[in-house]
Design an enzyme around this catalytic site. Structure first.
Site, short mmCIF file in Angstrom:
data_model
loop_
_atom_site.label_atom_id
_atom_site.label_comp_id
_atom_site.label_asym_id
_atom_site.label_seq_id
_atom_site.Cartn_x
_atom_site.Cartn_y
_atom_site.Cartn_z
N HIS A 190 -12.15 0.14 0.10
CA HIS A 190 -11.94 1.58 0.20
C HIS A 190 -12.51 2.34 -1.00
CE1 HIS A 190 -10.16 5.02 2.12
NE2 HIS A 190 -9.35 5.29 1.11
N ASP A 195 -13.35 -2.41 4.11
CA ASP A 195 -12.21 -1.53 3.78
C ASP A 195 -10.97 -2.05 4.48
OD1 ASP A 195 -10.44 0.58 3.35
OD2 ASP A 195 -12.00 2.11 3.55
N SER A 232 -11.47 9.49 1.93
CA SER A 232 -10.20 9.02 2.49
C SER A 232 -9.54 10.16 3.29
CB SER A 232 -9.29 8.50 1.36
OG SER A 232 -8.19 7.79 1.88
N GLU A 284 0.82 -1.22 0.00
CA GLU A 284 0.00 0.00 0.00
C GLU A 284 0.85 1.26 0.00
OE1 GLU A 284 -3.28 2.48 -0.04
OE2 GLU A 284 -3.23 0.30 -0.34
#
Length: 733
Positions: free
Chosen positions: A710, A678, A603, A198
């Site tokens: 997400h 998520d 986010s 990520e």
């Protein structure tokens, strides 16, 4: 700063959408996410794989892999056709999800039945196709593989399966298992763990040596990393999905680098130092088949070392070190290029305050800077060593634009290759004879051109999106307009605005404003490029009489290191102050209703919206947060500690600007949305904020999407989400 774009007040960029005398259509959510989905989709030229010689490239089109000539675009031959090819011995047909050619272009590795795992990882069945014999055979029979890749000589393929590393000899079909200790949620050989994938933008974590004799890989021991437990709904009893996720301040994987002989399997461990609580985010072979480079970072990411490792002994030497009083941004400066002379490499650094390129010898001695100035090099597009030329994109013309440049390896003879305002990217052929030039602007979809590197003239246009452009003229579209205002401390900041097409700017009529924010470190929402995601949703709101605005405050990108790192150790503070300052500026405009300014974000932007609705409760009337971080203690180590340090060292940086801390200050209508699946920004964030709002006696709306990640998508999901947000805005703003 380009004065052509930034005058006082609000200035149109360059062009608006054309309008005809016919009755113009309005945009609907069905056009974007529903039954008519795709009506505004732009065409582009992707999946292009340059061939090394002969002026050809290949593309994947409907299960066919076709070879084209570069100069005319004419198809030469079909290299593979899934409709006709069958698997040797079984007669089975396959679909094609992707492919790669071997270096000698005699074999093809075909990906099929691909299954996504996280953002960048997937597993699939791979097949090897011999272009001479036309034979199609499975790469392996032991289950789906990950990250399969040819050796440079095309004789072997390495891949990961069930956290172990394998090599297949394509001549003998012999499969060798290089590691045996791979285990789910414990040991990973050759693939990134969740947080590396990520935050360091990597999935495959192994590399072939240039001579195809060795394989280097990163081994992740994530045994000590705490597990996150996520319930998946839909069966009689929910299924528990558990994966390793290190939250800020918690234990990371223990990471080591190994090198193995691809034939014998004999291994050596790279000697990367005694400190285990750090990162080894990049491995890369130099042009020397016995010399591996490794980049090493400390846990706080304010120090980066370039190591050169002897592949025979594992001994390492530190060649170069970058340090910072805030953080070294690995991904932004991820341009390490070893030159074919075997004696030097290209390196990027922000040591001057702006990202620039430098050339070093193999011992780490600076040969010379290549670029300099008060602008940022954005990306390195390629290095043509035959002519001693570096191709790159930069913000020199404007922080809003990205233009393509060429410059000598000696730092001389810089030339801009693009002229029209907007955002360019370039895809060069391996011999640097040609390149594909992609251009978009705020009010223009992508155009793809072919150019010869010896001229700035187009050879031909591969895609101009004329059909889409014509279709756009039949809609009543409002263009993005760029403007400049001031941050809370007086620093100039950039913004864009979309106004209703029939806006009365005299002040006779007042319009509500919806601000869109992201605001995370190094991000940029205010950029002169085509917005393929939300631009058309904003059109539906403009049709209803709303003005939509986005402003990039301090902490965002393209303005140099000082501007970006101003938010260090205090995420949320300056960003919120700047959004509040922008909102107050907007309220002074004669056509804005000062009582009706709202904000939304996703986010990091959802985090910002929550802060603006609490700390800026007297400024913002309504807000929406989608998948927000609400307390950075809940987020992962690499991202969070890069900007905030660990919570053990900077507790106030985590708590002072957490929406949870300020829940009692909420006063306007607020909508909180999250997906329960998520894996990135956990649903836990919204649960914690809701709990704080309830404790404070605050009324709000919330909505959860079962099992959605997400991105919150799949089936009817996006239409449902955007209809809900539209309804909320119409009711409350």
């Amino acid at each position: 700063m380009n004065s052509r774009l930034f005058l006082t007040g609000i200035t149109l960029l360059v062009a608006t959408f054309s309008a005809s005398s016919q009755t113009l259509k309005t945009v609907s959510l069905d056009d974007i996410w529903g039954r008519n989905q795709g009506v505004f989709s732009q065409r582009t030229v992707d999946a292009v794989n340059w061939m090394k010689t002969g002026g050809f490239y290949t593309t994947l089109d409907g299960g066919r892999i076709i070879k084209f000539t570069i100069t005319t675009g004419a198809p030469v031959e079909t290299l593979f056709d899934a409709r006709q090819a069958t698997v040797s011995g079984s007669g089975q047909k396959i679909t094609v999800d992707g492919y790669q050619l071997s270096a000698d272009e005699q074999k093809m590795l075909i990906t099929t039945q691909e299954e996504p795992i996280y953002r960048r990882s997937s597993k699939a069945n791979y097949y090897v196709y011999n272009l001479s014999t036309k034979q199609l055979v499975p790469l392996s029979q032991g289950g789906k593989q990950q990250y399969a890749v040819f050796s440079p000589d095309g004789k072997r393929v390495a891949f990961m399966r069930q956290n172990n590393l394998f090599v297949v000899d394509l001549g003998t079909r012999k499969e060798t298992k290089l590691t045996t200790d791979g285990k789910q949620n414990a040991i990973i050989n050759g693939g990134a763990d969740w947080v590396y994938e990520e935050e360091f933008s990597m999935a495959r974590a192994f590399e072939w040596s240039p001579d195809s004799k060795r394989l280097a890989w990163i081994r992740f021991d994530e045994s000590r990393v705490p597990e996150y437990d996520m319930q998946l709904w839909g069966t009689l009893y929910p299924v528990e999905y558990r994966f390793k996720y290190p939250k800020a301040g918690e234990a990371n994987s223990l990471v080591t680098v190994w090198i193995a002989d691809a034939l014998t399997g004999k291994k050596v461990k790279a000697q990367t130092g005694t400190e285990t609580d750090g990162y080894l985010p990049r491995i890369q072979w130099t042009k020397n088949a016995n010399l591996l480079s490794i980049r090493r970072m400390n846990r706080l990411q304010n120090k980066l070392d370039l190591l050169h490792v002897n592949a025979t002994t594992g001994q390492a030497a530190t060649v170069l070190t970058e340090t910072s009083t805030t953080y070294v941004d690995l991904e932004f400066t991820d341009d390490l290029t070893y030159l074919n002379d075997g004696n030097s490499f290209l390196w990027s650094s922000e040591r001057s305050g702006y990202k620039h390129l430098y050339r070093y010898d193999m011992g780490g001695k600076l040969i010379q800077p290549i670029t300099s100035g008060t602008f940022e090099v954005a990306t390195v597009s390629g290095v043509d060593e035959k002519t001693g030329t570096v191709f790159f994109t930069s913000t020199e013309a404007s922080p809003l634009d990205r233009h393509v440049y060429r410059i000598g390896l000696d730092g001389q003879n810089k030339q801009r290759l693009t002229s029209e305002a907007g955002t360019y990217t370039a895809n060069f052929s391996p011999d640097f004879g040609y390149y594909l030039l992609y251009h978009t602007a705020a009010n223009a979809p992508v155009t793809v051109r072919l150019r010869n590197t010896q001229t700035t003239k187009d050879q031909r246009v591969l895609e101009a999106n004329e059909t889409l452009k014509t279709r756009l003229t039949t809609y009543a579209l409002a263009p993005k307009q760029f403007f400049q205002t001031k941050a809370a401390d007086g620093t100039p900041v950039n913004g864009w605005m979309i106004r209703p097409t029939n806006v009365d700017s005299t002040g006779t009529k007042k319009y509500p404003v919806l601000m869109f924010v992201y605001g995370g470190p190094g991000s940029q929402t205010v950029k002169n490029e085509w917005d393929s995601r939300d631009f058309f949703w904003y059109q539906t709101l403009a049709q209803k009489g709303y003005i939509i605005v986005s402003v990039d405050g301090r902490g965002t990108g393209a303005r140099g290191a000082a501007f970006r790192t101003a938010t260090y150790a205090q995420l949320g503070k300056l960003e919120t102050e700047d959004q509040i300052a922008a909102a107050r500026y907007l309220k002074t405009l004669p056509f804005v209703d000062p009582a009706r300014v709202g904000i939304w974000g996703w986010s990091y932007g959802g985090y910002m919206s929550a802060l603006c609705m609490t700390l800026g409760a007297d400024v913002f009337r309504a807000g929406i947060s989608v998948a927000p971080v609400t307390n950075w203690r809940f987020y992962d180590t690499i991202y969070t500690e890069r900007y905030l340090k660990r919570p053990q060292e900077n507790a106030s940086g985590y708590d002072d600007n957490s929406p949870v801390t300020h829940a009692a200050k909420l006063s306007g209508p607020y909508l909180l949305i999250h997906g329960t699946g998520d894996d990135n920004v956990h649903f836990q964030n919204s649960i914690a904020f809701e709990d704080a709002l309830i404790a404070a006696g605050k009324q709000f709306q919330s909505f959860y999407y079962p099992n959605r990640n997400h991105g919150i998508y799949g089936g009817n999901t996006r239409l449902h989400l955007y209809q809900m947000m539209t309804d909320f805005i119409e009711k409350n703003l």
